[in-house]
Write a protein that holds these residues in place. Structure first.
Motif, PDB file in Angstrom:
ATOM      1  N   ALA A 327       0.825  -1.210   0.000  1.00  0.00           N
ATOM      2  CA  ALA A 327       0.000   0.000   0.000  1.00  0.00           C
ATOM      3  C   ALA A 327       0.857   1.256   0.000  1.00  0.00           C
ATOM      4  O   ALA A 327       1.998   1.261   0.472  1.00  0.00           O
ATOM      5  CB  ALA A 327      -0.909  -0.008   1.230  1.00  0.00           C
ATOM      6  N   TYR A 328       0.276   2.306  -0.591  1.00  0.00           N
ATOM      7  CA  TYR A 328       0.957   3.608  -0.660  1.00  0.00           C
ATOM      8  C   TYR A 328       0.018   4.625  -0.048  1.00  0.00           C
ATOM      9  O   TYR A 328      -1.128   4.759  -0.467  1.00  0.00           O
ATOM     10  CB  TYR A 328       1.252   3.935  -2.124  1.00  0.00           C
ATOM     11  CG  TYR A 328       2.160   5.129  -2.332  1.00  0.00           C
ATOM     12  CD1 TYR A 328       3.506   4.965  -2.655  1.00  0.00           C
ATOM     13  CD2 TYR A 328       1.659   6.441  -2.238  1.00  0.00           C
ATOM     14  CE1 TYR A 328       4.341   6.051  -2.861  1.00  0.00           C
ATOM     15  CE2 TYR A 328       2.489   7.536  -2.438  1.00  0.00           C
ATOM     16  CZ  TYR A 328       3.830   7.341  -2.757  1.00  0.00           C
ATOM     17  OH  TYR A 328       4.658   8.417  -2.964  1.00  0.00           O
ATOM     18  N   LEU A 329       0.486   5.307   0.969  1.00  0.00           N
ATOM     19  CA  LEU A 329      -0.372   6.233   1.708  1.00  0.00           C
ATOM     20  C   LEU A 329      -0.263   7.640   1.127  1.00  0.00           C
ATOM     21  O   LEU A 329       0.797   8.271   1.183  1.00  0.00           O
ATOM     22  CB  LEU A 329       0.028   6.226   3.193  1.00  0.00           C
ATOM     23  CG  LEU A 329      -0.701   7.182   4.127  1.00  0.00           C
ATOM     24  CD1 LEU A 329      -2.219   7.001   4.060  1.00  0.00           C
ATOM     25  CD2 LEU A 329      -0.212   6.972   5.566  1.00  0.00           C
ATOM     26  N   VAL A 330      -1.379   8.078   0.553  1.00  0.00           N
ATOM     27  CA  VAL A 330      -1.465   9.402  -0.077  1.00  0.00           C
ATOM     28  C   VAL A 330      -1.999  10.387   0.967  1.00  0.00           C
ATOM     29  O   VAL A 330      -3.017  10.114   1.609  1.00  0.00           O
ATOM     30  CB  VAL A 330      -2.418   9.326  -1.291  1.00  0.00           C
ATOM     31  CG1 VAL A 330      -2.812  10.708  -1.772  1.00  0.00           C
ATOM     32  CG2 VAL A 330      -1.783   8.490  -2.397  1.00  0.00           C
ATOM     33  N   ALA A 331      -1.320  11.504   1.166  1.00  0.00           N
ATOM     34  CA  ALA A 331      -1.742  12.464   2.200  1.00  0.00           C
ATOM     35  C   ALA A 331      -1.796  13.862   1.602  1.00  0.00           C
ATOM     36  O   ALA A 331      -0.759  14.419   1.235  1.00  0.00           O
ATOM     37  CB  ALA A 331      -0.762  12.422   3.369  1.00  0.00           C
ATOM     38  N   ALA A 380      -3.893   2.246  -2.911  1.00  0.00           N
ATOM     39  CA  ALA A 380      -3.564   3.564  -2.354  1.00  0.00           C
ATOM     40  C   ALA A 380      -4.460   3.762  -1.139  1.00  0.00           C
ATOM     41  O   ALA A 380      -5.655   3.451  -1.180  1.00  0.00           O
ATOM     42  CB  ALA A 380      -3.818   4.647  -3.376  1.00  0.00           C
ATOM     43  N   LEU A 381      -3.868   4.211  -0.038  1.00  0.00           N
ATOM     44  CA  LEU A 381      -4.649   4.622   1.130  1.00  0.00           C
ATOM     45  C   LEU A 381      -4.701   6.139   1.087  1.00  0.00           C
ATOM     46  O   LEU A 381      -3.659   6.780   0.897  1.00  0.00           O
ATOM     47  CB  LEU A 381      -3.985   4.164   2.429  1.00  0.00           C
ATOM     48  CG  LEU A 381      -3.636   2.678   2.523  1.00  0.00           C
ATOM     49  CD1 LEU A 381      -3.005   2.366   3.881  1.00  0.00           C
ATOM     50  CD2 LEU A 381      -4.874   1.817   2.313  1.00  0.00           C
ATOM     51  N   VAL A 395      -9.675   3.736   0.625  1.00  0.00           N
ATOM     52  CA  VAL A 395      -8.862   2.637   0.084  1.00  0.00           C
ATOM     53  C   VAL A 395      -9.174   2.507  -1.398  1.00  0.00           C
ATOM     54  O   VAL A 395     -10.310   2.198  -1.768  1.00  0.00           O
ATOM     55  CB  VAL A 395      -9.165   1.305   0.802  1.00  0.00           C
ATOM     56  CG1 VAL A 395      -8.339   0.175   0.191  1.00  0.00           C
ATOM     57  CG2 VAL A 395      -8.902   1.423   2.292  1.00  0.00           C
ATOM     58  N   LYS A 396      -8.172   2.747  -2.242  1.00  0.00           N
ATOM     59  CA  LYS A 396      -8.421   2.696  -3.686  1.00  0.00           C
ATOM     60  C   LYS A 396      -7.535   1.625  -4.315  1.00  0.00           C
ATOM     61  O   LYS A 396      -6.306   1.729  -4.285  1.00  0.00           O
ATOM     62  CB  LYS A 396      -8.087   4.065  -4.292  1.00  0.00           C
ATOM     63  CG  LYS A 396      -8.432   4.172  -5.771  1.00  0.00           C
ATOM     64  CD  LYS A 396      -8.116   5.554  -6.278  1.00  0.00           C
ATOM     65  CE  LYS A 396      -8.444   5.785  -7.747  1.00  0.00           C
ATOM     66  NZ  LYS A 396      -8.450   4.656  -8.625  1.00  0.00           N
ATOM     67  N   PRO A 397      -8.173   0.581  -4.866  1.00  0.00           N
ATOM     68  CA  PRO A 397      -7.374  -0.460  -5.533  1.00  0.00           C
ATOM     69  C   PRO A 397      -6.678   0.117  -6.764  1.00  0.00           C
ATOM     70  O   PRO A 397      -7.282   0.871  -7.521  1.00  0.00           O
ATOM     71  CB  PRO A 397      -8.407  -1.506  -5.958  1.00  0.00           C
ATOM     72  CG  PRO A 397      -9.665  -1.137  -5.254  1.00  0.00           C
ATOM     73  CD  PRO A 397      -9.610   0.317  -4.941  1.00  0.00           C
ATOM     74  N   LEU A 398      -5.412  -0.231  -6.946  1.00  0.00           N
ATOM     75  CA  LEU A 398      -4.655   0.314  -8.079  1.00  0.00           C
ATOM     76  C   LEU A 398      -4.467  -0.700  -9.200  1.00  0.00           C
ATOM     77  O   LEU A 398      -4.040  -0.347 -10.288  1.00  0.00           O
ATOM     78  CB  LEU A 398      -3.275   0.775  -7.599  1.00  0.00           C
ATOM     79  CG  LEU A 398      -3.258   1.929  -6.598  1.00  0.00           C
ATOM     80  CD1 LEU A 398      -1.852   2.141  -6.041  1.00  0.00           C
ATOM     81  CD2 LEU A 398      -3.767   3.213  -7.245  1.00  0.00           C
ATOM     82  N   ASP A 400      -6.785  -3.413  -9.987  1.00  0.00           N
ATOM     83  CA  ASP A 400      -7.971  -3.987 -10.617  1.00  0.00           C
ATOM     84  C   ASP A 400      -9.133  -3.012 -10.478  1.00  0.00           C
ATOM     85  O   ASP A 400      -8.974  -1.911  -9.973  1.00  0.00           O
ATOM     86  CB  ASP A 400      -8.301  -5.370 -10.017  1.00  0.00           C
ATOM     87  CG  ASP A 400      -8.570  -5.303  -8.527  1.00  0.00           C
ATOM     88  OD1 ASP A 400      -9.087  -4.269  -8.061  1.00  0.00           O
ATOM     89  OD2 ASP A 400      -8.243  -6.270  -7.815  1.00  0.00           O
ATOM     90  N   GLU A 401     -10.300  -3.438 -10.939  1.00  0.00           N
ATOM     91  CA  GLU A 401     -11.441  -2.530 -11.021  1.00  0.00           C
ATOM     92  C   GLU A 401     -12.324  -2.607  -9.782  1.00  0.00           C
ATOM     93  O   GLU A 401     -13.432  -2.086  -9.785  1.00  0.00           O
ATOM     94  CB  GLU A 401     -12.284  -2.868 -12.264  1.00  0.00           C
ATOM     95  CG  GLU A 401     -11.511  -2.742 -13.584  1.00  0.00           C
ATOM     96  CD  GLU A 401     -10.986  -1.324 -13.828  1.00  0.00           C
ATOM     97  OE1 GLU A 401     -11.779  -0.371 -13.737  1.00  0.00           O
ATOM     98  OE2 GLU A 401      -9.769  -1.184 -14.059  1.00  0.00           O
ATOM     99  N   SER A 402     -11.860  -3.279  -8.703  1.00  0.00           N
ATOM    100  CA  SER A 402     -12.753  -3.419  -7.544  1.00  0.00           C
ATOM    101  C   SER A 402     -13.005  -2.050  -6.907  1.00  0.00           C
ATOM    102  O   SER A 402     -12.289  -1.082  -7.158  1.00  0.00           O
ATOM    103  CB  SER A 402     -12.181  -4.415  -6.532  1.00  0.00           C
ATOM    104  OG  SER A 402     -10.862  -4.082  -6.179  1.00  0.00           O
ATOM    105  N   ASP A 403     -14.078  -1.999  -6.060  1.00  0.00           N
ATOM    106  CA  ASP A 403     -14.590  -0.710  -5.591  1.00  0.00           C
ATOM    107  C   ASP A 403     -13.670  -0.024  -4.598  1.00  0.00           C
ATOM    108  O   ASP A 403     -12.998  -0.665  -3.802  1.00  0.00           O
ATOM    109  CB  ASP A 403     -15.966  -0.909  -4.918  1.00  0.00           C
ATOM    110  CG  ASP A 403     -17.004  -1.296  -5.942  1.00  0.00           C
ATOM    111  OD1 ASP A 403     -16.780  -0.996  -7.141  1.00  0.00           O
ATOM    112  OD2 ASP A 403     -18.033  -1.905  -5.557  1.00  0.00           O
ATOM    113  N   GLN A 404     -13.759   1.280  -4.641  1.00  0.00           N
ATOM    114  CA  GLN A 404     -13.119   2.099  -3.634  1.00  0.00           C
ATOM    115  C   GLN A 404     -13.908   1.960  -2.327  1.00  0.00           C
ATOM    116  O   GLN A 404     -15.112   1.765  -2.359  1.00  0.00           O
ATOM    117  CB  GLN A 404     -13.198   3.540  -4.124  1.00  0.00           C
ATOM    118  CG  GLN A 404     -12.148   4.421  -3.578  1.00  0.00           C
ATOM    119  CD  GLN A 404     -12.000   5.669  -4.447  1.00  0.00           C
ATOM    120  OE1 GLN A 404     -12.169   5.617  -5.673  1.00  0.00           O
ATOM    121  NE2 GLN A 404     -11.674   6.782  -3.803  1.00  0.00           N
TER     122      GLN A 404
END
Ligand code: ATP
Ligand code: MG
Length: 424
Positions: A327-331, A380-381, A395-398, A400-404
């Motif tokens: 995971a990559y934490l976006v702030a 991405a968090l 929480v955003k999957p990077l 695949d197309e699964s839901d945020q």
């Protein structure tokens, strides 16, 4: 500006994007070797040249033309190790390890001055195992079963096992004479290399790559027909074990291996997927070597596998390893930029195996997402003003197309802990 200095031909950097596959093989091998009770040994990369001359043999490719040898400042001839067995034997003798049976393994770089090509380098890496003090076919079988387990754990299904027996020294001597007589009678059709070997190392003529020589060799007498009762029983014992374990194999009477010290069992694991350099693992028994190097007569058997070839196989099979980063934490925003490192610490406390990159240095959503994507992370968090106000993390999957999703801290921990469960 000066010319760029480049790496030495045939010696390669392993770049960060390739390292996951290396870790996957090394970690899996280490786990399996430990599970069979093998202990790691680490020996120097440099040894005195005589060690390799006396073990590998003077009339072998390695000693004749592939060693990196030089004189050190004291005028002693040293060599970069071309393989690991000789060093293991030297260390085992030197430290008195041979008073009881030993199961050892090693890993590390080896050096051979060969013509660089796909799957063949001048610095390459091996993992090897050596067992001392055990005579029976059961331990030969164990080594093969161990390697088979490694292939399964790595998801490699396409490897073929080939086996042969080189018999005992006396049996080989008799066979050697017969082989030389056979080859002598056909000497005008042999290639130059084989002709040169005819009297120094005739068994090596058997694995010549030269087409004309291969034709001659196809009808040559085989060692298998010269095995005595004990060698035969040993070989049958191992074959029986392989059959019982459901490991298919092919008998290859021309499998002789490039090193002088082998006797009885020899084996190779071969793939068709890597072109000409298809042997990924090779091994066998070498009961005479310990004594030859000055130790008390001690039976021994081992194998070495080539990591570069395995890494390439894994890449072809499409499972090169776990993602480098989960995971990559976006702030985004001043407050989030201050809180993100603290959130990251709480996650690391609870999830020691989590691989999390916390973005540093500010910037827009867009630029941070680009970095998240490039990091190879699965998710991405997202922490911004709105998330802080709501007490959640996005929480955003990077990949695949699964839901945020929007998760509170406890749910986020649950979610991530499920994601980092390792497949093996
Ligand atoms: P080959 O017939 O391919 O030259 P070898 O008989 O010289 O192999 P070993 O000394 O038995 O090889 O080494 C065991 C394994 O190490 C090989 O099966 C191969 O996977 C790997 N290996 C050997 N030499 C090299 C090299 N120059 N570059 C990369 N891997 C190598
Ligand atoms: Mg070789």
């Amino acid at each position: 500006m000066g010319k760029h200095i480049q790496a030495i031909r045939g010696m390669h950097d392993i770049l960060p994007e390739a390292v996951a596959a290396w870790h996957r093989i090394e970690d899996t091998a280490r786990r399996i070797l430990a599970a069979y009770g093998y202990a790691e040994i680490r020996t120097p990369i440099l040894e005195v040249t005589d060690l390799f001359k006396r073990s590998i043999g003077e009339v072998t490719d390695i000693v004749e033309k592939e060693m990196y040898s030089f004189e050190d400042r004291n005028g002693e001839s040293l060599s970069l190790r071309p393989e690991g067995t000789a060093s293991c034997v030297r260390a085992a003798i030197e430290h008195g390890l041979l008073v009881q049976p030993q199961r050892l393994w090693y890993r590390g770089p080896m050096f051979r001055h060969e013509r660089p090509q796909r799957g063949r380098y001048r610095q390459f890496n091996q993992i090897g195992a050596e067992v001392f003090g055990l005579t029976g076919p059961d331990i030969d079988l164990e080594l093969i079963l161990l390697t088979a387990r490694l292939w399964r754990a790595l998801g490699l299904n396409g490897l073929r096992l080939e086996i042969n027996s080189l018999g005992d020294p006396d049996e080989r001597r008799l066979y050697r004479e017969e082989l030389v007589t056979y080859l002598e009678a056909r000497r005008e059709d042999l290639d130059a290399e084989s002709l040169r070997r005819l009297h120094t190392n005739p068994l090596r003529v058997l694995d010549s790559k030269h087409p004309q020589t291969q034709k001659i060799v196809a009808d040559a007498p085989t060692l298998m027909d010269h095995l005595g009762e004990d060698s035969l029983a040993h070989f049958q014992g191992m074959r029986h074990g392989l059959d019982q374990a459901g490991i298919p194999y092919r008998l290859n009477p021309r499998l002789v291996r490039g090193l002088d010290y082998y006797n009885r069992t020899v084996f190779e694991w071969i793939t068709e997927d890597l072109g000409a350099q298809g042997t990924v693992c090779a091994g066998g028994r070498y009961d005479g070597l310990v004594e030859q190097l000055g130790g008390r007569a001690t039976p021994a058997v081992g194998f070495a596998l080539g990591l570069e070839r395995l890494v390439e196989l894994l890449a072809l099979a499409g499972h090169a390893g776990e993602p480098a980063v989960h995971a990559y934490l976006v702030a985004v925003g001043d407050q989030a930029q201050l809180e993100a490192p603290l959130l990251a610490e709480r996650l690391r406390d609870l999830l020691p195996r989590l691989r999390l990159v916390a973005h540093c240095g500010g910037g827009s959503f867009k630029s941070q997402f680009k970095k998240a994507d490039r990091s190879g992370a699965t998710f991405a968090l997202v922490l911004g003003e709105a998330e802080i106000a709501k007490g959640i993390v996005g929480v955003k999957p990077l990949r695949d197309e699964s839901d945020q999703q929007e998760l509170g801290f406890d749910d986020l921990v649950d979610f991530l802990s499920r994601e980092i469960e390792s497949p093996d």
